[in-house]
Structures are given as C-alpha cells and as structure tokens.
Design a protein around this motif. Structure first.
Motif, PDB file in Angstrom:
ATOM      1  N   GLU A 347      49.387  42.344  35.741  1.00 53.29           N
ATOM      2  CA  GLU A 347      48.337  42.561  36.218  1.00 53.29           C
ATOM      3  C   GLU A 347      47.619  41.626  37.011  1.00 53.29           C
ATOM      4  N   ALA A 348      46.615  41.886  37.648  1.00 53.23           N
ATOM      5  CA  ALA A 348      45.670  41.176  38.818  1.00 53.23           C
ATOM      6  C   ALA A 348      45.094  40.126  37.602  1.00 53.23           C
ATOM      7  N   GLN A 349      44.931  39.018  37.996  1.00 57.38           N
ATOM      8  CA  GLN A 349      44.245  37.907  37.276  1.00 57.38           C
ATOM      9  C   GLN A 349      43.500  36.977  38.102  1.00 57.38           C
ATOM     10  N   GLN A 350      42.446  36.288  37.571  1.00 54.81           N
ATOM     11  CA  GLN A 350      41.464  35.747  38.358  1.00 54.81           C
ATOM     12  C   GLN A 350      41.013  34.475  37.688  1.00 54.81           C
ATOM     13  N   ALA A 351      40.509  33.496  38.895  1.00 53.73           N
ATOM     14  CA  ALA A 351      39.842  32.253  38.275  1.00 53.73           C
ATOM     15  C   ALA A 351      38.888  31.988  39.378  1.00 53.73           C
ATOM     16  N   VAL A 352      38.097  31.164  39.004  1.00 48.94           N
ATOM     17  CA  VAL A 352      37.099  30.416  40.113  1.00 48.94           C
ATOM     18  C   VAL A 352      37.102  28.844  40.139  1.00 48.94           C
ATOM     19  N   PHE A 353      37.221  28.285  40.956  1.00 49.07           N
ATOM     20  CA  PHE A 353      37.617  26.987  41.226  1.00 49.07           C
ATOM     21  C   PHE A 353      36.440  26.200  41.882  1.00 49.07           C
ATOM     22  N   GLU A 354      35.923  24.937  41.424  1.00 50.17           N
ATOM     23  CA  GLU A 354      35.196  24.364  42.557  1.00 50.17           C
ATOM     24  C   GLU A 354      35.944  23.142  43.086  1.00 50.17           C
ATOM     25  N   VAL A 355      35.825  23.291  44.434  1.00 46.23           N
ATOM     26  CA  VAL A 355      36.486  22.410  45.468  1.00 46.23           C
ATOM     27  C   VAL A 355      35.604  21.696  46.257  1.00 46.23           C
ATOM     28  N   GLY A 356      36.036  20.711  46.834  1.00 46.48           N
ATOM     29  CA  GLY A 356      35.180  19.866  47.928  1.00 46.48           C
ATOM     30  C   GLY A 356      33.734  19.803  47.811  1.00 46.48           C
ATOM     31  N   ALA A 357      33.094  19.557  48.738  1.00 46.09           N
ATOM     32  CA  ALA A 357      31.434  19.565  48.762  1.00 46.09           C
ATOM     33  C   ALA A 357      30.833  20.031  50.173  1.00 46.09           C
ATOM     34  N   LYS A 358      29.687  21.042  49.795  1.00 45.96           N
ATOM     35  CA  LYS A 358      29.147  21.461  50.961  1.00 45.96           C
ATOM     36  C   LYS A 358      28.071  20.535  51.614  1.00 45.96           C
ATOM     37  N   PRO A 359      27.524  20.881  52.518  1.00 41.77           N
ATOM     38  CA  PRO A 359      26.580  19.838  53.337  1.00 41.77           C
ATOM     39  C   PRO A 359      25.210  19.571  52.447  1.00 41.77           C
ATOM     40  N   LYS A 382      49.316  61.873  37.824  1.00 40.28           N
ATOM     41  CA  LYS A 382      50.060  63.111  37.794  1.00 40.28           C
ATOM     42  C   LYS A 382      49.194  64.098  36.533  1.00 40.28           C
ATOM     43  N   ASN A 383      49.041  63.293  35.417  1.00 41.82           N
ATOM     44  CA  ASN A 383      48.413  64.097  34.314  1.00 41.82           C
ATOM     45  C   ASN A 383      46.804  63.965  34.230  1.00 41.82           C
ATOM     46  N   GLY A 384      46.122  63.683  35.203  1.00 40.81           N
ATOM     47  CA  GLY A 384      44.774  63.346  35.344  1.00 40.81           C
ATOM     48  C   GLY A 384      43.824  62.553  34.395  1.00 40.81           C
ATOM     49  N   ILE A 385      44.628  61.499  33.934  1.00 41.50           N
ATOM     50  CA  ILE A 385      44.085  60.696  32.865  1.00 41.50           C
ATOM     51  C   ILE A 385      43.038  59.840  33.725  1.00 41.50           C
ATOM     52  N   PRO A 386      41.760  59.840  32.899  1.00 39.61           N
ATOM     53  CA  PRO A 386      40.684  58.984  33.767  1.00 39.61           C
ATOM     54  C   PRO A 386      40.931  57.582  33.474  1.00 39.61           C
ATOM     55  N   ASN A 387      40.544  56.821  34.492  1.00 45.48           N
ATOM     56  CA  ASN A 387      40.833  55.428  34.375  1.00 45.48           C
ATOM     57  C   ASN A 387      42.498  54.739  34.195  1.00 45.48           C
ATOM     58  N   PHE A 388      43.145  55.667  34.945  1.00 47.89           N
ATOM     59  CA  PHE A 388      44.461  55.326  34.766  1.00 47.89           C
ATOM     60  C   PHE A 388      44.731  53.755  35.599  1.00 47.89           C
ATOM     61  N   LYS A 389      45.745  53.151  35.181  1.00 50.99           N
ATOM     62  CA  LYS A 389      45.843  51.900  35.683  1.00 50.99           C
ATOM     63  C   LYS A 389      46.120  51.720  37.133  1.00 50.99           C
ATOM     64  N   SER A 390      45.458  50.764  37.762  1.00 49.41           N
ATOM     65  CA  SER A 390      45.486  50.802  39.243  1.00 49.41           C
ATOM     66  C   SER A 390      45.298  49.433  39.790  1.00 49.41           C
ATOM     67  N   THR A 391      45.839  48.990  40.806  1.00 52.57           N
ATOM     68  CA  THR A 391      45.543  47.511  41.366  1.00 52.57           C
ATOM     69  C   THR A 391      44.309  47.433  42.166  1.00 52.57           C
ATOM     70  N   THR A 392      44.024  48.526  42.850  1.00 53.09           N
ATOM     71  CA  THR A 392      42.770  48.606  43.417  1.00 53.09           C
ATOM     72  C   THR A 392      41.518  48.542  42.583  1.00 53.09           C
ATOM     73  N   ARG A 393      41.602  49.237  41.429  1.00 55.96           N
ATOM     74  CA  ARG A 393      40.433  49.388  40.786  1.00 55.96           C
ATOM     75  C   ARG A 393      40.566  47.843  40.019  1.00 55.96           C
ATOM     76  N   ASP A 394      41.511  47.514  39.419  1.00 57.20           N
ATOM     77  CA  ASP A 394      41.467  46.058  38.936  1.00 57.20           C
ATOM     78  C   ASP A 394      40.760  44.921  39.672  1.00 57.20           C
ATOM     79  N   VAL A 395      41.369  45.123  40.991  1.00 54.32           N
ATOM     80  CA  VAL A 395      41.040  43.886  42.133  1.00 54.32           C
ATOM     81  C   VAL A 395      39.493  44.207  42.625  1.00 54.32           C
ATOM     82  N   ARG A 396      39.121  45.671  42.587  1.00 54.33           N
ATOM     83  CA  ARG A 396      37.643  45.685  43.105  1.00 54.33           C
ATOM     84  C   ARG A 396      36.784  45.281  41.840  1.00 54.33           C
TER      85      ARG A 396
END
Length: 689
Positions: A347-359, A382-396
């Motif tokens: 499933e979708a995984q996430q991380a935040v990295f600090e890179v480079g430097a702003k002005p 198909k069975n109308g289960i709430p919160n079924f597994k979904s890529t879009t829901r996870d990435v949102r």
C-alpha cells in the motif's frame, strides 16, 4: 453489442450452462488425472473459447494462426530452454499445429494431457541422467561453452545430443556453486544441492493438478491473442482478489520455494508470525499441522501453492509449523494463531525529507509517496463495506498531511507499480488536477470514450509534482503519468520510458457467466481479457511506446527486454483524436532543458552514476552474447567484471521489493530530490521575474 449478438451470446451460454448445472454439485478431484480432463474442464474451455472470440479487443476468430501460436506458447511454458523435449516429441506435437483451434471450440483439451504426460516422462528421464552427471568429475579447465539464449536453442535430435546438452547444464550449475558458494560447501554438498534441485522440480511437476493443467493450457491459448489475456483458475482468482484488497487471513509470512524447501522469505510486520516471534526469515517449513493437536504433514518437496493453502486459514484458528534453520538444524514446532494480515508493503507509504536550502537558509521539505500498485478492495465495493481499501483514499490522507506539514513539493514514486485498478488511476490523478479527461478508452467496436476526473474540481495537492517511473511502471501507472505530462502538471523522471502497456483488461467470472441469476454460483475461475485500449488526453496510446521521461536517469532497466514491445503478440500502437484538456504550464521545454543540464552535471561528478554507466556499457557488451564459458578461470574473470559494482543491483532490488522499514534514501531517489529542488528554484525564479 447488437441485439442479435446479445441473443446469440445468451443462448450459447445457456446451452453450456445446461450441462454445467449437472456438475455444479459434484465434487471434482483436483489431483492430476492420467485419464484426462473432466466434464467441467470441457465446459470451461468452451466458454473461454466463446468469450475470447466475442469479447476480445481484436475480435479475431480462433483460427489456424492462433492454433500455431498456441502450440508454440504451450511448449515454451513447459520447456522454455528446450532442455526436456526432444525433436521426435516436437514432431508428434507438430501434427496438431493447425488443429488446436477446432479442438478448443469443442472443449477438447486432451492434447494438453498428451504433451504434459510426455513432459513428465522426459523430466523423470533427465533426473536419471542428472544422478549420473553430478557424480562424474567435470574438467573446469576445458574451453567449452553453454548456450544462454533460448531463442537460439534447438531441441536435441538424438539421445546422445540431449545427454551432452545436460552434461554442460549440470557442469554450469556446479560451476556457479563453486564460484558463488558463500557457505564453502564441500564438492559432495554441491553435488547434493544440484541433484536436489532437479529431483524437487520433478516431484513438484508430478503434483501438478488438473486445475493447473487447464490454467496453463488455456492461458497459452489466450496469450496467443495478446500477452495480458489469461485464464485464472479458482485458486489464482482468489490470490488476485487478495492482492487487490491487500489483506488475507494467515500467519503473515512471505514464503518461497528453494530446492524443494518452503523457506520464509520475509516476516510481514504486524502479522501473527511477527507478534509471535518464533518464526524467522530463512527458516525452512518442513511440516504443517492443523489445530493444536492435528497431525503434522510433511511438506518437503510439496508445491509452494499447496503449502500456502495449508498454512492459510480462518482467523483465530491455530496452525502448527515444523521448522528448521536454513542448515536443517534446530528442528522445532511453532504454534501460531492465524489473524488478519494487511499487506502494508503493497500500500501507499510516505516520508518527508529535508533537502537543499531555500533563500532563507531553511531546507526544502520534499514529501515522497511510494505507490506499489493501484489497489482496490473490489469485494468491499460490491458488498457496500464502508472505508473499503482504496489507493485514492490512502493517498488523499497522505497529501492532506503533507499540506499540514507545508511540504514544498511532492514526489510520487511509481517505479515498481505494475498497475491495478483503472478507476483508482483516474480518481488518483484527480487529486492533482481540477477536472477534465484523464484517459480515453477505445473498445472493440472502435468507439472512444473519455473518462473524466469528476471530483468537483477539487485539487488536494496544488504544488510542484514529480513522478518517478521505470520500465516496470505499467498500465494504470502510465495512465497517471501520461495525464500529468499532457496537462503539464508535473515532471516525469526515471527510465527512458515506462513499460508500454496500453490495454485494459476486464475480469469475467466464469461461474457467474454460466449461472446467470443464480446465487452462489460455483467457482470456475475467471477470464482476464483485453477488451479495450487506452489513450492519453493528447490522443497518443501508451501501448508499446510507454510514457517518455522528461528527464532520463541512466539505469540498467532501460536496456532490459522487459517492455510491452518485447512480448509476443502485443497489440500494436495507434492513436485517436485528442480531447480538450487544461495546460497548467508547470512544465515547459525551457524548464526541462535546464533541469537536464543540471542533472547531467551533477551525475557526471557522481561516482555512483559513473558506476551505473560502466554497468550499462558492460551489460550492452554482454547482452548479445549467446554463450557462457564453462572454463572456471574465464568464468570467474567475466563474473568479477560484471559483479564489480553491486550498488545499482541492490538499489533495484530495493525498488522491486519495497520493504517494511518504509521509504529508504538511495542514489536514484536522492537525484530525483535534487532535481526537485532545482525545479522549485526555477519555478521561484520564474515567479519573481
């Protein structure tokens, strides 16, 4: 579909179902039957033959050309290196080259059993030879070679020719152990290991059941239409649905078969085995028992799928595993209570990295999303289960968290994403654009329909976007990457192109097709069939060509023959009319050229990327060689040269396998983050100007 075609379809299915209804309540044995296929197999075959002619994108008939392709595909499935069959076998099979189409239309698959029976006979004969060949003294100073290219191979015409081919094959197996042996095995142990590999293969082949023979045979036929159309047996269908909903009940361990042993490849974090703690990676499972007192069944040399079936089961039930260490010692019984397993590494995984430097001197925050597939719990929908597994829901959820953290840019990593749900690819693209067409789809009648982002103009992530791709990025991944590129919404970075799979498959449940309107229809498997081809908003198909990177990073995978264009009988490239879509103007030719120059300069100074280029040069020099030396000194020298730099191989393995430890920084991700920082600075410069 016209009225008359629809009427013909229903009457044909009704006729097939009339026979199948009589079989629905019968218990059909699954073990290989020397007498041949069952009546149910005949009905499944007729149905698959009917559906593929009427529903496939090509609308082509089952004819002599398909029959010829079919024969070649089935033989390649069983014996890809042309090592088991001999020319006299092939001569017998060739008599049916233009007859298989008519046999399939009648539901007759006896030829599959004829070929498979011959194959088993040859496998057993080869095991007899191998027992002799591992025992002889091989001279590794002789200058001789073994063929490595199956396309250049030919079937042995005599027994002497076959024996000589196998002498070289066993010599090569022993040579690899001599060179690669990290455990420093004795010569006797090396011989035992090679022999066990082939004995175990023979045993597994003899365990092939009727369901598997049917699946192999019908898939060889369906893949003669295109490489993505296949028959899925009930077991394969179950596994497919598990992968799509990313959960099952079991112990939470990834298993593999090595030399006849079921070996624990990975313990899935959070699963029952992980919480229990007794089962370890590389352990061998040699026996399985059901419940706290069920008899332990020996599973050495058993097919991996059968072992998995015995280990899986209803949650909260007990399975007992007889386990040894990888060296066969420390035999013990591990008792595990099965539980729900969520396949987190898919499933979708996430991380935040600090890179480079702003002005201002502060680092840029780069949010990275690793997306291995476009998953969707179809049963949940198909069975109308709430919160079924979904890529879009996870990435949102991840993107909303990135917004709260005020990340500066997002990298969406699709390098190991081979596709999945078309609808999820469309809805996920909608998280980055306001509205408009995401993909166009053409059906077998030539009708083209545009699928729209219909989330009411809501963009979850409005900032700079970079999409990482590789030649493994396929199908739904290419829909998203192509739309992002057409909308000029973000950068595409990675291998030269994606995989090039521009066709859409539908899953047709064969039980439901036969028993229309009947509740709890028997499971007969499914036909995964190519029914449509998809196109970018620009009108270009991704079929065979893929999505071309805005910025290419050198990689071995670019040069591997693993793309759609390398597959047999792939649907050809074409295009349709473009549809109106927005231009976000976030990517321009000037930006691409500047980013390429900056990346080229950075990589030219990188020892890691210098090693990558050396590996590419070595690979291309070796790629067209059709033989491998069996001289040990020469083999070691070649292997040393090819294996001198392993960093990229490790990186590719990490990309392919993912990992339970989350997103890891490696040379490619680091370079893409550097490109992203350059991109941010160019955008900032353009805004200030």
């Amino acid at each position: 579909m016209s009225f008359w075609n629809a009427l013909l379809r229903r009457s044909t299915l009704a006729a097939v179902a009339a026979t199948a209804v009589l079989l629905a309540s019968a218990s059909v044995p699954v073990h290989a039957d020397p007498q041949g296929p069952s009546a149910t197999d005949e009905q499944i075959t007729k149905l698959v033959a009917y559906l593929i002619q009427n529903e496939h994108l090509s609308k082509r008939p089952l004819d002599d050309e398909i029959s010829a392709r079919f024969l070649d595909s089935f033989l390649k499935t069983l014996d890809p290196m042309k090592a088991y069959f001999v020319q006299s076998d092939i001569d017998q099979f060739e008599m049916q080259r233009h007859a298989l189409d008519n046999q399939i239309l009648r539901g007759d698959i006896r030829f599959a059993y004829q070929v498979f029976s011959t194959f088993l006979q040859r496998v057993d004969e080869r095991v007899g030879w191998i027992k002799q060949l591992v025992a002889i003294e091989h001279d590794f100073t002789v200058d001789e070679e073994i063929l490595r290219d199956p396309e250049a191979a030919s079937y042995a015409k005599t027994e002497a020719e076959a024996r000589e081919m196998w002498r070289k094959r066993i010599k090569f197996d022993l040579l690899r152990l001599r060179v690669d042996d990290e455990e420093k095995m004795t010569v006797e142990k090396q011989r035992e290991k090679v022999l066990r590999r082939y004995v175990s293969f023979s045993k597994r082949m003899h365990q092939t059941d009727r369901e598997e023979v049917l699946e192999m045979y019908l898939t060889a036929m369906t893949m003669s239409f295109d490489p993505h159309t296949s028959y899925m047996s009930p077991r394969s269908l179950d596994n497919f649905e598990i992968q799509m909903r990313l959960e099952l009940d079991g112990i939470g361990a990834a298993l593999q078969s090595i030399d006849g042993y079921t070996v624990v490849n990975k313990i899935i974090p959070g699963g029952a085995a992980s919480k229990d703690g007794q089962l370890k990676s590389e352990d061998r499972i040699v026996g399985v028992g059901q419940g706290v007192d069920g008899e332990i069944e020996d599973v050495v040399d058993m097919k991996l799928s059968d072992v998995v079936d015995r280990i899986r089961g209803k949650r909260n039930t007990v399975v007992r595993l007889e386990v040894t260490d990888k060296d066969g010692l420390n035999r013990r019984i591990v008792e595990i209570t099965r539980a729900k397993i969520e396949l987190k590494d898919s499933e979708a995984q996430q991380a935040v990295f600090e890179v480079g430097a702003k002005p201002s001197g502060e680092p840029y925050k780069i949010g990275v999303i690793d997306l291995p597939s476009f998953y969707l719990d179809m049963e949940g929908v198909k069975n109308g289960i709430p919160n079924f597994k979904s890529t879009t829901r996870d990435v949102r959820i991840i993107l909303e968290e990135f917004n709260r953290q005020q990340v500066d840019a997002v990298i969406l990593d699709l390098r190991r994403n081979g596709g999945g749900s078309l609808q999820e690819a469309i809805s996920l693209t909608g998280l980055f654009i306001e509205d408009g067409p995401v993909v166009q789809v053409k059906d077998a009648n030539g009708d083209v329909h545009a699928y729209m982002d219909n989330d009411n103009g809501t963009i979850v992530w409005k900032g700079p976007l970079v999409v990482m791709i590789s030649k493994f990025s396929a199908s739904a991944s290419e829909i998203l990457a192509g739309a992002i590129q057409d909308y000029k919404r973000g950068l595409i970075v990675g291998d030269r192109t994606t995989h090039g799979k521009g066709t859409v498959q539908s899953l047709m449940d064969l039980g439901a097709q036969l028993f229309q309107g009947i509740q709890n229809a028997p499971s007969l498997g499914a036909l995964k069939i190519t029914m449509q081809q998809f196109y970018r908003p620009s009108g270009e198909s991704t079929q065979n060509r893929g999505v071309v990177s805005d910025i290419e990073l050198p990689s071995l995978t670019t040069h591997y023959d693993i793309g759609e264009a390398d597959l047999d009988y792939a649907v050809p490239f074409d295009r349709v009319d473009p549809v109106r879509h927005r231009n976000y103007g976030q990517v321009s030719d000037a930006i691409r050229q500047q980013l390429r120059r900056l990346s080229d300069k950075r990589r030219s100074d990188s020892s890691d990327f210098q090693k990558v280029q050396r590996n590419i040069d070595l690979y291309l020099a070796q790629k067209d060689r059709k033989h491998i030396t069996l001289n040990e000194d020469k083999f070691r020298a070649e292997l040393k040269e090819l294996d001198a730099d392993k960093e990229e191989r490790k990186a590719l393995e990490q990309i392919a396998e993912g990992g339970e430890t989350g997103i890891q920084r490696e040379m490619y991700l680091d370079e893409v983050m550097a490109i992203t920082v350059d991109y941010l600075q160019l955008v900032l410069l353009a805004q200030s100007g």
